[in-house]
Design a protein around this motif. Structure first.
Motif, PDB file in Angstrom:
ATOM      1  N   ASN A   1      10.777 -40.326  14.350  1.00 26.30           N
ATOM      2  CA  ASN A   1      11.639 -39.143  14.214  1.00 26.30           C
ATOM      3  C   ASN A   1      10.857 -37.885  13.850  1.00 26.30           C
ATOM      4  O   ASN A   1      11.168 -36.785  14.321  1.00 26.30           O
ATOM      5  CB  ASN A   1      12.714 -39.389  13.159  1.00 26.30           C
ATOM      6  CG  ASN A   1      13.755 -40.400  13.609  1.00 26.30           C
ATOM      7  OD1 ASN A   1      13.849 -40.710  14.801  1.00 26.30           O
ATOM      8  ND2 ASN A   1      14.523 -40.920  12.677  1.00 26.30           N
ATOM      9  N   TYR A   2       9.847 -38.034  12.988  1.00 20.68           N
ATOM     10  CA  TYR A   2       9.098 -36.863  12.509  1.00 20.68           C
ATOM     11  C   TYR A   2       7.799 -36.652  13.286  1.00 20.68           C
ATOM     12  O   TYR A   2       7.030 -35.748  12.956  1.00 20.68           O
ATOM     13  CB  TYR A   2       8.818 -36.996  11.009  1.00 20.68           C
ATOM     14  CG  TYR A   2      10.060 -36.776  10.170  1.00 20.68           C
ATOM     15  CD1 TYR A   2      10.429 -35.495   9.762  1.00 20.68           C
ATOM     16  CD2 TYR A   2      10.882 -37.840   9.814  1.00 20.68           C
ATOM     17  CE1 TYR A   2      11.575 -35.278   8.998  1.00 20.68           C
ATOM     18  CE2 TYR A   2      12.032 -37.642   9.052  1.00 20.68           C
ATOM     19  CZ  TYR A   2      12.368 -36.357   8.661  1.00 20.68           C
ATOM     20  OH  TYR A   2      13.515 -36.149   7.906  1.00 20.68           O
ATOM     21  N   ARG A   3       7.554 -37.496  14.280  1.00 23.88           N
ATOM     22  CA  ARG A   3       6.345 -37.403  15.103  1.00 23.88           C
ATOM     23  C   ARG A   3       5.089 -37.389  14.225  1.00 23.88           C
ATOM     24  O   ARG A   3       4.199 -36.538  14.350  1.00 23.88           O
ATOM     25  CB  ARG A   3       6.373 -36.162  15.997  1.00 23.88           C
ATOM     26  CG  ARG A   3       7.571 -36.092  16.932  1.00 23.88           C
ATOM     27  CD  ARG A   3       7.578 -37.237  17.909  1.00 23.88           C
ATOM     28  NE  ARG A   3       6.438 -37.201  18.823  1.00 23.88           N
ATOM     29  CZ  ARG A   3       6.100 -38.214  19.631  1.00 23.88           C
ATOM     30  NH1 ARG A   3       6.795 -39.344  19.607  1.00 23.88           N
ATOM     31  NH2 ARG A   3       5.057 -38.093  20.436  1.00 23.88           N
ATOM     32  N   ALA A   4       5.015 -38.353  13.321  1.00 27.25           N
ATOM     33  CA  ALA A   4       3.914 -38.407  12.363  1.00 27.25           C
ATOM     34  C   ALA A   4       2.588 -38.700  13.045  1.00 27.25           C
ATOM     35  O   ALA A   4       2.504 -39.547  13.935  1.00 27.25           O
ATOM     36  CB  ALA A   4       4.196 -39.464  11.298  1.00 27.25           C
ATOM     37  N   HIS A   5       1.560 -38.022  12.597  1.00 26.07           N
ATOM     38  CA  HIS A   5       0.189 -38.277  13.044  1.00 26.07           C
ATOM     39  C   HIS A   5      -0.424 -39.422  12.248  1.00 26.07           C
ATOM     40  O   HIS A   5      -1.139 -40.261  12.791  1.00 26.07           O
ATOM     41  CB  HIS A   5      -0.653 -37.009  12.847  1.00 26.07           C
ATOM     42  CG  HIS A   5      -2.118 -37.174  13.148  1.00 26.07           C
ATOM     43  ND1 HIS A   5      -3.024 -37.751  12.271  1.00 26.07           N
ATOM     44  CD2 HIS A   5      -2.859 -36.807  14.235  1.00 26.07           C
ATOM     45  CE1 HIS A   5      -4.230 -37.751  12.791  1.00 26.07           C
ATOM     46  NE2 HIS A   5      -4.160 -37.172  13.987  1.00 26.07           N
TER      47      HIS A   5
ATOM     48  N   SER B   1       4.135 -43.158  20.121  1.00 25.44           N
ATOM     49  CA  SER B   1       2.956 -42.701  20.868  1.00 25.44           C
ATOM     50  C   SER B   1       2.236 -41.561  20.164  1.00 25.44           C
ATOM     51  O   SER B   1       1.048 -41.318  20.417  1.00 25.44           O
ATOM     52  CB  SER B   1       3.356 -42.276  22.284  1.00 25.44           C
ATOM     53  OG  SER B   1       4.295 -41.214  22.239  1.00 25.44           O
ATOM     54  N   GLY B   2       2.920 -40.842  19.274  1.00 23.66           N
ATOM     55  CA  GLY B   2       2.281 -39.750  18.538  1.00 23.66           C
ATOM     56  C   GLY B   2       1.562 -40.203  17.283  1.00 23.66           C
ATOM     57  O   GLY B   2       0.877 -39.405  16.623  1.00 23.66           O
TER      58      GLY B   2
ATOM     59  N   SER C   1       5.017 -51.866  23.235  1.00 24.66           N
ATOM     60  CA  SER C   1       6.093 -51.341  24.083  1.00 24.66           C
ATOM     61  C   SER C   1       6.641 -50.005  23.591  1.00 24.66           C
ATOM     62  O   SER C   1       7.295 -49.287  24.349  1.00 24.66           O
ATOM     63  CB  SER C   1       7.239 -52.357  24.170  1.00 24.66           C
ATOM     64  OG  SER C   1       7.819 -52.572  22.893  1.00 24.66           O
ATOM     65  N   VAL C   2       6.389 -49.655  22.315  1.00 25.14           N
ATOM     66  CA  VAL C   2       6.891 -48.380  21.781  1.00 25.14           C
ATOM     67  C   VAL C   2       5.754 -47.408  21.484  1.00 25.14           C
ATOM     68  O   VAL C   2       5.924 -46.433  20.749  1.00 25.14           O
ATOM     69  CB  VAL C   2       7.771 -48.591  20.525  1.00 25.14           C
ATOM     70  CG1 VAL C   2       9.080 -49.262  20.904  1.00 25.14           C
ATOM     71  CG2 VAL C   2       7.026 -49.389  19.460  1.00 25.14           C
TER      72      VAL C   2
END
Length: 582
Positions: free
Chosen positions: A254-258, A285-286, A311-312
């Motif tokens: 949700n937060y596109r964490a690195h 993926s992020g 897969s995710v």
């Protein structure tokens, strides 16, 4: 904020600069039950809360004194921690005791640190006061969420620089009584810079964490990393993750964490508990750095997690094994962020002879070890014979010694132990170095951890690392709980033998016993499987094994098995077995 990290040598100046230049930028968000954002602080609001708390501390003369922090995970803990630093005080983070558990660690930390005051929030003030009333010394408690914000107007800027002590980080106590590591502002600034360099974190890289903030990995490796980077850190309570591990992955998505990570058991938990149906809508993926540290990194964990969540968007390169300890602030070694974890199959017999020899095609017994990379930013690492202080060549197992600006100042009020641990010199007089107490070897520039010096099991002159034996026992039968095994040496009639305590999953045991076999028959089969597996993989005869209920094996607050405590409890008969010793 450009330049803030480079021009600040302490966290007070750094946060003040962030608050002036990016006042509304998000600093910390807390997710209630790991899902709903209920608490949020930007840099300006965080600075304001820290000034308010600091003014209250300055009013009681806390500058240069220890201040106990007693909070559940949340943004108020961070406001209080930074309030201590704004007052020129020394923060002492502690862990609230688990329900039904004695507050022995809290009382030990309180007695050792002798704080001038204890900070908490109003929801736990009563329980904290009740606990501290049992202590010989009286310590007042202050609920920081009840403070008037106008107090901050009376705050005075303290005299703080890189050499000023920022906190006492109490060790996990996996092999001894917890000791307060004296960590300076300079240590924190240096180590977070090392983390950012090794992780290749760009400005604004978002960090998600379920780790407890009283622990160094949660406080330094996530919260202070984000603060010095000027990025947004999203927090959840550890229990929310443990109860439903998919909450962690969902927050990362949700937060596109690195960056996000934790100990090895957290990755195991995700692999075992998360169902395919729960992954709908999740995109990882992020996620560039899934750091794995605090306890030994297992090759099976790394491989299983990468396969399970491919897969995710998880790739082998996402996983980042690393090594660290409180005495070196936190982070000590790690690999290249873009590389997949390096797993080497080693000759088990050679390891028992303190040699890191790769397994050959004809090797009978082998152990897979995961590289923990190398040092960064000018820090140094040596492998040293712990008895002679002689530096060892590559592929020789010895004690890991460290040097550099991340190494802390010593143990609080323990000058002899400080000199022994932080003042080591080689036989040629080079030093000082930090003696980590961990064993490992270097192969082609990569560090491989093999175990703890104090935990080493020596049988018939051969060295055996308990982590290897524990992993073997865990894998020998489905009823044995992962992370619930302790291996140690036992002396009988002057002979060293192997002892094991293994927790069983009652749920799995009942499922198996619903068939033709009784629980006692299954337990007998487990003992036979463990005996056979240990003999096959380690060439050892199992001396004693105790099968116990979940939660019996003692652990530190960070989840590390306390083998010494387990052995002591076994020897004096304090461990209740399922069906008696076998």
């Amino acid at each position: 904020m450009p330049g803030a990290l480079e021009h600040s040598d302490n966290l007070v100046d750094l946060l003040r600069a962030r608050a002036l230049e990016t006042p509304e930028a998000s600093a910390f968000t807390f997710l209630d039950r790991g899902e709903e954002p209920t608490e949020h602080l930007g840099f300006s609001a965080l600075d304001s809360r820290a000034r308010t708390i600091a003014a209250a501390l300055q009013a009681v003369g806390a500058e240069g004194q220890r201040v106990l922090l007693f909070y559940p995970t949340g943004v108020e803990f961070l406001a209080a921690f930074l309030g201590c630093l704004y007052a020129g005080a020394i923060a002492v983070p502690t862990s609230p005791p688990l329900p039904g558990h004695a507050p022995s660690r809290l009382l030990s930390v309180h007695a050792d640190s002798r704080p001038i005051i204890a900070l908490c929030d109003a929801s736990v003030r009563g329980s904290l006061e009740a606990i501290l009333d049992a202590s010989p010394s009286s310590t007042p408690c202050l609920a920081t969420d009840d403070l008037d914000e106008h107090l901050g107007q009376g705050w005075s800027v303290p005299t703080v620089d890189g050499n000023t002590l920022a906190l006492l980080q109490y060790t996990s106590g996996s092999t001894s009584t917890p000791k307060g590591v004296m960590v300076s502002h300079g240590n924190l600034m240096t180590n977070t810079k090392v983390i950012q360099t090794a992780f290749e974190q760009p400005p604004g890289a978002i960090i998600v964490s379920w780790l407890p903030l009283f622990h160094d990995m949660g406080l330094i490796g996530t919260a202070l990393d984000a603060l010095t980077l000027g990025s947004h850190c999203v927090l959840m309570d550890p229990q929310s993750f443990i109860m439903k591990p998919v909450r962690w992955l969902r927050a990362i998505s949700n937060y596109r964490a690195h960056t996000s990570g934790g100990p090895d058991f957290g990755y195991q938990l995700c692999t075992r508990k998360i169902k395919d149906s729960q992954l709908e809508g999740i995109d990882l993926s992020g996620w560039k750095v899934a750091f794995n540290g605090s306890e030994r990194v297992r090759s099976q964990t790394v491989q299983d997690f990468a396969r399970r969540f491919a897969s995710v968007g998880v790739t082998p390169q996402t996983l980042y094994p690393c090594y660290g300890l409180a005495e070196s602030t936190l982070f000590a070694t790690g690999g290249d962020q873009s590389a997949a974890p390096l797993v080497e199959s080693m000759d088990a017999a050679a390891l028992e002879d303190s040699r890191g020899k790769p397994a050959g095609v004809d090797t009978d017994r082998r152990v897979d070890l995961v590289s923990c990379g190398r040092t960064w930013c000018g820090h140094q690492l040596l492998i040293v014979d712990p008895d002679t202080a002689l530096p060892l060549a590559d592929e020789q197992v010895g004690e890991i010694w460290l040097a550099g600006a991340s190494v802390a100042k010593g143990y609080f009020n323990r000058p002899n132990e400080t000199l022994e641990t932080f003042g080591a010199h080689t036989n040629a007089g080079d030093g000082p170095y930090l003696r980590t107490g961990d064993l490992g070897f270097i192969q082609e520039g990569e560090l491989f951890i093999t175990g703890r010096l104090k935990d080493l099991i020596i049988v018939a002159g051969n060295n055996h690392h308990p982590e290897d034996i524990e992993q073997t026992v865990e894998a020998c039968h489905p009823a044995i709980r992962p992370g619930g095994v302790a291996a140690f040496s036992l002396e009988e009639d002057g002979v060293e033998r192997l002892g094991v305590v293994a927790e069983l999953s009652v749920k799995v045991l009942r499922t198996l016993s619903s068939g033709p076999s009784s629980e006692m028959e299954i337990q007998t089969a487990i003992v036979a499987a463990a005996t056979e597996a240990i003999a096959a993989r380690h060439g050892l005869k199992l001396g004693k094994i105790l099968l116990v209920r979940a939660g019996t094996v003692p652990k530190t607050t960070s989840g590390k098995v306390q083998r010494r405590r387990c052995k002591e409890a076994y020897v004096v008969g304090e461990i209740d077995p399922l069906g008696g010793p076998l």
